[in-house]
Design a protein around this motif. Structure first.
Motif, PDB file in Angstrom:
ATOM      1  N   GLU A  23      61.845 -37.001  -1.805  1.00  0.00           N
ATOM      2  CA  GLU A  23      61.291 -38.233  -1.610  1.00  0.00           C
ATOM      3  C   GLU A  23      60.228 -38.570  -2.869  1.00  0.00           C
ATOM      4  OE1 GLU A  23      59.145 -37.793   2.014  1.00  0.00           O
ATOM      5  OE2 GLU A  23      61.140 -37.681   3.139  1.00  0.00           O
ATOM      6  N   ILE A  24      59.789 -37.529  -3.510  1.00  0.00           N
ATOM      7  CA  ILE A  24      58.928 -37.501  -4.571  1.00  0.00           C
ATOM      8  C   ILE A  24      59.708 -38.287  -5.699  1.00  0.00           C
ATOM      9  CG2 ILE A  24      57.428 -36.413  -6.505  1.00  0.00           C
ATOM     10  CD1 ILE A  24      56.606 -34.581  -4.015  1.00  0.00           C
ATOM     11  N   ALA A  25      60.886 -37.562  -5.678  1.00  0.00           N
ATOM     12  CA  ALA A  25      61.909 -38.084  -7.022  1.00  0.00           C
ATOM     13  C   ALA A  25      62.247 -39.331  -6.815  1.00  0.00           C
ATOM     14  CB  ALA A  25      63.203 -37.111  -7.333  1.00  0.00           C
ATOM     15  N   VAL A  26      62.579 -39.976  -5.851  1.00  0.00           N
ATOM     16  CA  VAL A  26      63.053 -41.481  -5.572  1.00  0.00           C
ATOM     17  C   VAL A  26      61.708 -42.124  -6.161  1.00  0.00           C
ATOM     18  CG1 VAL A  26      63.650 -43.135  -4.063  1.00  0.00           C
ATOM     19  CG2 VAL A  26      64.529 -40.940  -3.784  1.00  0.00           C
ATOM     20  N   LYS A  27      60.418 -41.915  -5.841  1.00  0.00           N
ATOM     21  CA  LYS A  27      59.427 -42.542  -6.262  1.00  0.00           C
ATOM     22  C   LYS A  27      58.980 -42.419  -7.759  1.00  0.00           C
ATOM     23  CE  LYS A  27      57.344 -42.558  -1.608  1.00  0.00           C
ATOM     24  NZ  LYS A  27      56.544 -41.947  -0.646  1.00  0.00           N
ATOM     25  N   SER A  28      59.118 -41.311  -8.242  1.00  0.00           N
ATOM     26  CA  SER A  28      58.585 -40.947  -9.582  1.00  0.00           C
ATOM     27  C   SER A  28      59.565 -40.878 -10.607  1.00  0.00           C
ATOM     28  CB  SER A  28      57.977 -39.409  -9.493  1.00  0.00           C
ATOM     29  OG  SER A  28      58.772 -38.515  -9.145  1.00  0.00           O
ATOM     30  N   GLY A  29      60.948 -40.565 -10.318  1.00  0.00           N
ATOM     31  CA  GLY A  29      61.983 -40.561 -11.513  1.00  0.00           C
ATOM     32  C   GLY A  29      62.002 -39.364 -11.853  1.00  0.00           C
ATOM     33  N   GLU A  30      61.258 -38.290 -11.252  1.00  0.00           N
ATOM     34  CA  GLU A  30      61.211 -36.975 -11.528  1.00  0.00           C
ATOM     35  C   GLU A  30      61.863 -36.062 -10.445  1.00  0.00           C
ATOM     36  OE1 GLU A  30      57.673 -35.409 -13.210  1.00  0.00           O
ATOM     37  OE2 GLU A  30      57.373 -37.584 -14.691  1.00  0.00           O
ATOM     38  N   LEU A  31      63.136 -35.476 -10.770  1.00  0.00           N
ATOM     39  CA  LEU A  31      63.703 -34.626  -9.787  1.00  0.00           C
ATOM     40  C   LEU A  31      63.375 -33.154 -10.134  1.00  0.00           C
ATOM     41  CD1 LEU A  31      65.770 -34.382  -7.321  1.00  0.00           C
ATOM     42  CD2 LEU A  31      67.542 -34.048  -9.311  1.00  0.00           C
ATOM     43  N   LYS A  32      62.750 -32.758  -9.350  1.00  0.00           N
ATOM     44  CA  LYS A  32      61.930 -31.149  -9.576  1.00  0.00           C
ATOM     45  C   LYS A  32      62.573 -29.954  -8.407  1.00  0.00           C
ATOM     46  CE  LYS A  32      58.012 -32.583 -11.992  1.00  0.00           C
ATOM     47  NZ  LYS A  32      56.517 -32.757 -11.934  1.00  0.00           N
ATOM     48  N   LEU A  33      63.824 -29.537  -8.927  1.00  0.00           N
ATOM     49  CA  LEU A  33      64.293 -28.773  -7.857  1.00  0.00           C
ATOM     50  C   LEU A  33      64.579 -27.361  -8.311  1.00  0.00           C
ATOM     51  CD1 LEU A  33      67.191 -30.771  -6.368  1.00  0.00           C
ATOM     52  CD2 LEU A  33      65.060 -30.336  -5.540  1.00  0.00           C
ATOM     53  N   GLN A  34      63.545 -26.757  -9.258  1.00  0.00           N
ATOM     54  CA  GLN A  34      63.475 -25.603  -9.652  1.00  0.00           C
ATOM     55  C   GLN A  34      63.094 -24.579  -8.888  1.00  0.00           C
ATOM     56  OE1 GLN A  34      61.443 -28.128 -10.603  1.00  0.00           O
ATOM     57  NE2 GLN A  34      59.360 -27.164 -11.256  1.00  0.00           N
ATOM     58  N   CYS A  35      63.732 -23.167  -9.028  1.00  0.00           N
ATOM     59  CA  CYS A  35      63.453 -22.192  -8.193  1.00  0.00           C
ATOM     60  C   CYS A  35      63.593 -22.467  -6.786  1.00  0.00           C
ATOM     61  CB  CYS A  35      61.969 -21.826  -8.278  1.00  0.00           C
ATOM     62  SG  CYS A  35      61.585 -21.403  -9.968  1.00  0.00           S
ATOM     63  N   LYS A  36      64.655 -23.022  -6.110  1.00  0.00           N
ATOM     64  CA  LYS A  36      64.852 -23.601  -5.055  1.00  0.00           C
ATOM     65  C   LYS A  36      66.113 -22.556  -4.453  1.00  0.00           C
ATOM     66  CE  LYS A  36      62.025 -27.030  -4.505  1.00  0.00           C
ATOM     67  NZ  LYS A  36      60.982 -26.716  -3.757  1.00  0.00           N
ATOM     68  N   ASN A  37      66.664 -21.550  -5.193  1.00  0.00           N
ATOM     69  CA  ASN A  37      67.729 -20.694  -4.847  1.00  0.00           C
ATOM     70  C   ASN A  37      69.255 -21.651  -4.453  1.00  0.00           C
ATOM     71  OD1 ASN A  37      68.854 -18.162  -4.486  1.00  0.00           O
ATOM     72  ND2 ASN A  37      68.297 -18.161  -2.345  1.00  0.00           N
ATOM     73  N   LEU A  38      69.211 -22.468  -5.103  1.00  0.00           N
ATOM     74  CA  LEU A  38      70.553 -23.546  -4.941  1.00  0.00           C
ATOM     75  C   LEU A  38      71.597 -23.027  -5.696  1.00  0.00           C
ATOM     76  CD1 LEU A  38      68.905 -27.012  -5.666  1.00  0.00           C
ATOM     77  CD2 LEU A  38      69.442 -25.990  -3.266  1.00  0.00           C
ATOM     78  N   SER A  39      72.706 -22.932  -4.886  1.00  0.00           N
ATOM     79  CA  SER A  39      74.121 -22.546  -5.666  1.00  0.00           C
ATOM     80  C   SER A  39      74.748 -23.816  -5.873  1.00  0.00           C
ATOM     81  CB  SER A  39      74.887 -21.507  -4.667  1.00  0.00           C
ATOM     82  OG  SER A  39      75.074 -21.994  -3.629  1.00  0.00           O
ATOM     83  N   GLU A  40      74.551 -24.928  -5.215  1.00  0.00           N
ATOM     84  CA  GLU A  40      75.269 -26.106  -5.456  1.00  0.00           C
ATOM     85  C   GLU A  40      74.141 -27.335  -5.455  1.00  0.00           C
ATOM     86  OE1 GLU A  40      77.361 -27.398  -1.400  1.00  0.00           O
ATOM     87  OE2 GLU A  40      78.490 -26.280  -2.711  1.00  0.00           O
ATOM     88  N   PHE A  41      74.493 -28.211  -5.838  1.00  0.00           N
ATOM     89  CA  PHE A  41      73.671 -29.624  -5.689  1.00  0.00           C
ATOM     90  C   PHE A  41      73.999 -30.058  -4.323  1.00  0.00           C
ATOM     91  CE2 PHE A  41      72.497 -33.753  -7.398  1.00  0.00           C
ATOM     92  CZ  PHE A  41      71.282 -33.455  -8.061  1.00  0.00           C
TER      93      PHE A  41
END
Length: 143
Positions: A23-41
């Protein structure tokens, strides 16, 4: 094509955290998904999170094995940070990111850089230390 994302099979708390970040990324243009333990997008859920205007994408400190193809659909992307994942390859269409100025692929599992890197005409900073690189494209010096 409008880049969108879904949250897949994430746990409830992780899903809420990702939803808040998106939701923040949609508004700000900054996608911050660091340290989320993601193995895929996180994958597409229709038009809920439209990220076409993303300028900065930070997916560092996750468990991504590849650069998410979705990142190549962000035409305004200027900074792509994928530090400290387990990325082994770079998609050929990465060269389509003609606004990209910074690409951080340090601390991954890359053994080579494809020619697509050399097509990034606006690239000012390429960070690839702490990988398993055995060669670089000849054209890399022309960046």
């Amino acid at each position: 094509m409008q880049p969108t994302m879904s949250l897949g099979a994430a746990s409830t708390s992780q899903r809420r955290s990702l939803e808040a970040e998106l939701e923040i990324a949609v508004k700000s243009g900054e996608l911050k998904l660091q340290c989320k333990n993601l193995s895929e997008f996180p994958r597409s859920i229709g038009k809920h999170f439209v990220l076409a205007d993303t300028r900065i994408a930070d997916l560092s400190r996750n468990k991504l094995a590849e650069i998410p193809i979705e990142c190549t659909y962000f035409p305004s992307l200027e900074r792509l940070v994928l530090y400290h994942n387990v990325i082994r390859g770079i998609p050929d269409n990465l060269g389509s990111l003609q606004s990209l100025q910074l690409l951080d692929l340090s601390r991954n599992q890359l053994s080579y850089l494809p020619h697509a890197i050399c097509q990034l005409s606006q690239l000012q900073s390429l960070i690839v230390n702490n990988n398993k690189l055995v060669s670089l494209p000849e054209e890399i010096g022309e960046l």
